[in-house]
Design an enzyme around this catalytic site. Structure first.
Site, PDB file in Angstrom:
ATOM      1  N   ARG A  89     164.456 -50.585 -47.322  1.00  0.00           N
ATOM      2  CA  ARG A  89     165.357 -50.204 -48.421  1.00  0.00           C
ATOM      3  C   ARG A  89     165.100 -51.008 -49.683  1.00  0.00           C
ATOM      4  O   ARG A  89     165.019 -50.446 -50.772  1.00  0.00           O
ATOM      5  CB  ARG A  89     166.823 -50.261 -47.974  1.00  0.00           C
ATOM      6  CG  ARG A  89     167.370 -51.622 -47.691  1.00  0.00           C
ATOM      7  CD  ARG A  89     168.459 -51.586 -46.677  1.00  0.00           C
ATOM      8  NE  ARG A  89     167.935 -51.225 -45.362  1.00  0.00           N
ATOM      9  CZ  ARG A  89     168.298 -50.158 -44.684  1.00  0.00           C
ATOM     10  NH1 ARG A  89     169.187 -49.344 -45.158  1.00  0.00           N
ATOM     11  NH2 ARG A  89     167.774 -49.916 -43.513  1.00  0.00           N
ATOM     12  N   THR A  90     164.938 -52.313 -49.574  1.00  0.00           N
ATOM     13  CA  THR A  90     164.689 -53.105 -50.781  1.00  0.00           C
ATOM     14  C   THR A  90     163.318 -52.763 -51.351  1.00  0.00           C
ATOM     15  O   THR A  90     163.147 -52.643 -52.563  1.00  0.00           O
ATOM     16  CB  THR A  90     164.792 -54.617 -50.471  1.00  0.00           C
ATOM     17  OG1 THR A  90     166.073 -54.868 -49.884  1.00  0.00           O
ATOM     18  CG2 THR A  90     164.661 -55.458 -51.717  1.00  0.00           C
ATOM     19  N   LYS A 118     141.868 -64.638 -42.167  1.00  0.00           N
ATOM     20  CA  LYS A 118     140.610 -65.412 -42.137  1.00  0.00           C
ATOM     21  C   LYS A 118     140.860 -66.883 -42.436  1.00  0.00           C
ATOM     22  O   LYS A 118     139.946 -67.638 -42.693  1.00  0.00           O
ATOM     23  CB  LYS A 118     139.626 -64.857 -43.182  1.00  0.00           C
ATOM     24  CG  LYS A 118     139.189 -63.436 -42.954  1.00  0.00           C
ATOM     25  CD  LYS A 118     138.166 -63.036 -44.010  1.00  0.00           C
ATOM     26  CE  LYS A 118     137.829 -61.565 -43.952  1.00  0.00           C
ATOM     27  NZ  LYS A 118     137.133 -61.130 -45.183  1.00  0.00           N
ATOM     28  N   ARG A 139     158.952 -60.513 -51.051  1.00  0.00           N
ATOM     29  CA  ARG A 139     159.908 -60.839 -49.987  1.00  0.00           C
ATOM     30  C   ARG A 139     159.150 -61.570 -48.894  1.00  0.00           C
ATOM     31  O   ARG A 139     158.141 -61.060 -48.386  1.00  0.00           O
ATOM     32  CB  ARG A 139     160.537 -59.577 -49.413  1.00  0.00           C
ATOM     33  CG  ARG A 139     161.229 -59.870 -48.095  1.00  0.00           C
ATOM     34  CD  ARG A 139     162.015 -58.720 -47.573  1.00  0.00           C
ATOM     35  NE  ARG A 139     163.200 -58.502 -48.371  1.00  0.00           N
ATOM     36  CZ  ARG A 139     164.267 -57.855 -47.929  1.00  0.00           C
ATOM     37  NH1 ARG A 139     164.293 -57.360 -46.727  1.00  0.00           N
ATOM     38  NH2 ARG A 139     165.307 -57.673 -48.717  1.00  0.00           N
ATOM     39  N   HIS A 172     168.718 -64.149 -52.138  1.00  0.00           N
ATOM     40  CA  HIS A 172     168.366 -62.742 -52.354  1.00  0.00           C
ATOM     41  C   HIS A 172     169.003 -62.338 -53.682  1.00  0.00           C
ATOM     42  O   HIS A 172     169.968 -61.589 -53.727  1.00  0.00           O
ATOM     43  CB  HIS A 172     168.907 -61.902 -51.189  1.00  0.00           C
ATOM     44  CG  HIS A 172     168.327 -60.530 -51.085  1.00  0.00           C
ATOM     45  ND1 HIS A 172     167.611 -59.931 -52.106  1.00  0.00           N
ATOM     46  CD2 HIS A 172     168.373 -59.616 -50.079  1.00  0.00           C
ATOM     47  CE1 HIS A 172     167.247 -58.718 -51.704  1.00  0.00           C
ATOM     48  NE2 HIS A 172     167.691 -58.501 -50.490  1.00  0.00           N
TER      49      HIS A 172
END
Ligand code: NCD
Length: 362
Positions: A89-90, A118, A139, A172
């Protein structure tokens, strides 16, 4: 975009050593964010400007001509959405926000497909990606990584704005912005957010949306906050200390039902069990003690609202969805518009939008 990133002269430790509000103010310039990293960087004036802008943008977007104007605002820019933590959703909210203003967006959803596998450091990976783009939206499960990247890039030839779309258990900020926008719209004819009582319920220990919103609410006058949770999931002492310093009224409670009649807004959250189990915290559904059930509606004030950052489990009964006080689906929509407003402001184009609005819609 101002070239002078105001913290590039500081060492990382020097930046971390600053008082949180002092540090946060360095992420802004001239009342606008350069980066959006923490809730503490937003002042009341900035919040009012962003909410006003979001409302004007959504009105402009109602016509085809308006949409064409918006589409052209940033069609010369590209954004990278680096989402190394589950999110749909975000992610989509930011993706749609970019589309509305013409930004071309690319994504990294799974670092396992990149050179991090790597042995490359996450900092090197993100620095590499930032070379191709004009904006990073991140995020990550790591607390403070967005901030660290902003600091790191500020000492390079090509710093780009960074928006924190959720960092660990900590912050957030854009969810908190959309929550503020929702509260402001809901109480528009009821004196605004000032003087209201906001009740946070659920996993307050690890719910980053609550931590960011509790801070943003300190920008309003006479707001009372309740933190309602099972003891092991109560809000962090660091948040309470910040509220004390800001002179904000709050109460920490264990019983939910007795608080419902006092609330102007109830903010339900789910158990954040991706961070592990907390002994005594209740089951996956957060213990029914912290669920809002249909019979609770009669305890709720007529003008109160019910919020949830989503995803929901059983914190709010589905039967409650059709009640006019259920605001969580509107929160989702508000989120897209406030993110458009945030990106527009980050690129210093708010004046242009306001001019278009005055000429065409006033
Ligand atoms: C929240 C999050 O990711 O912190 N979700 C969201 O952004 N809408 C809340 C949650 O996951 O419970």
């Amino acid at each position: 975009m101002p070239k002078d990133y105001r913290f590039s002269h500081l060492s990382w430790d020097g930046l971390q050593g600053l008082d949180v509000r002092r540090k946060a103010s360095l992420f802004n310039d001239g009342g606008r964010p350069i980066h959006t990293l923490v809730a503490q960087q937003f002042t009341r004036g900035m919040l009012d400007d962003l909410c006003g802008l979001a409302t004007r943008i959504r009105r402009i977007a109602k016509s085809k001509d308006g949409m064409h104007f918006l589409n052209g605002l940033l069609d010369h820019k590209r954004a990278m959405l680096y989402f190394s933590q589950p999110s749909t959703r975000t992610f989509l909210s930011f993706y749609a926000a970019c589309q509305i203003i013409g930004i071309k967006a690319a994504e990294v959803r799974d670092p396992a497909t990149s050179s991090e596998l790597k042995g490359e450091s996450i900092e090197d990976s993100i620095r590499t990606f930032s070379s191709y783009f004009d904006l990073l939206i991140m995020r990550t499960p790591q607390q403070g990584l967005a901030e660290h990247m902003a600091w790191l890039l500020s000492n390079t030839e090509r710093p780009v704005p960074i928006i924190n779309a959720g960092s660990g258990k900590d912050q957030h900020p854009t969810q908190a912005l959309l929550d503020i926008y929702t509260l402001q719209r809901s109480f528009e004819r009821l004196g605004g957010i000032d003087g209201k009582t906001v009740v946070f319920v659920g996993d307050l220990l690890r719910g980053r949306t609550v931590r960011s919103l509790a801070w943003l609410l300190t920008n309003y006058t006479d707001v009372k906050q309740y933190f309602v949770a099972a003891k092991p999931l109560q809000i962090g002492e660091d948040v309470l200390q910040q509220l004390d310093e800001a002179g904000v009224k709050y109460e920490v409670r264990e019983d939910f039902e007795s608080v419902i009649p006092e609330a102007d807004a109830i903010y339900m959250t789910r158990l954040q069990d991706e961070w592990g189990n907390v002994p005594g915290a209740g089951d996956k559904d957060n213990g029914t003690k912290y669920h809002f059930r249909a019979e609770h509606l009669r305890l709720l004030k007529r003008n109160a609202i019910l919020m949830h950052p989503l995803p929901r489990r059983k914190e709010i009964a589905v039967e409650v969805d059709s009640d006019p006080r259920a605001m969580y689906w509107r929160q989702v929509r508000n989120g897209m518009w406030i993110r458009v407003a945030l990106i527009v402001t980050t690129f210093r184009l708010d004046g242009e939008v306001n001019k278009y609005y005055e000429l065409n819609l006033e």
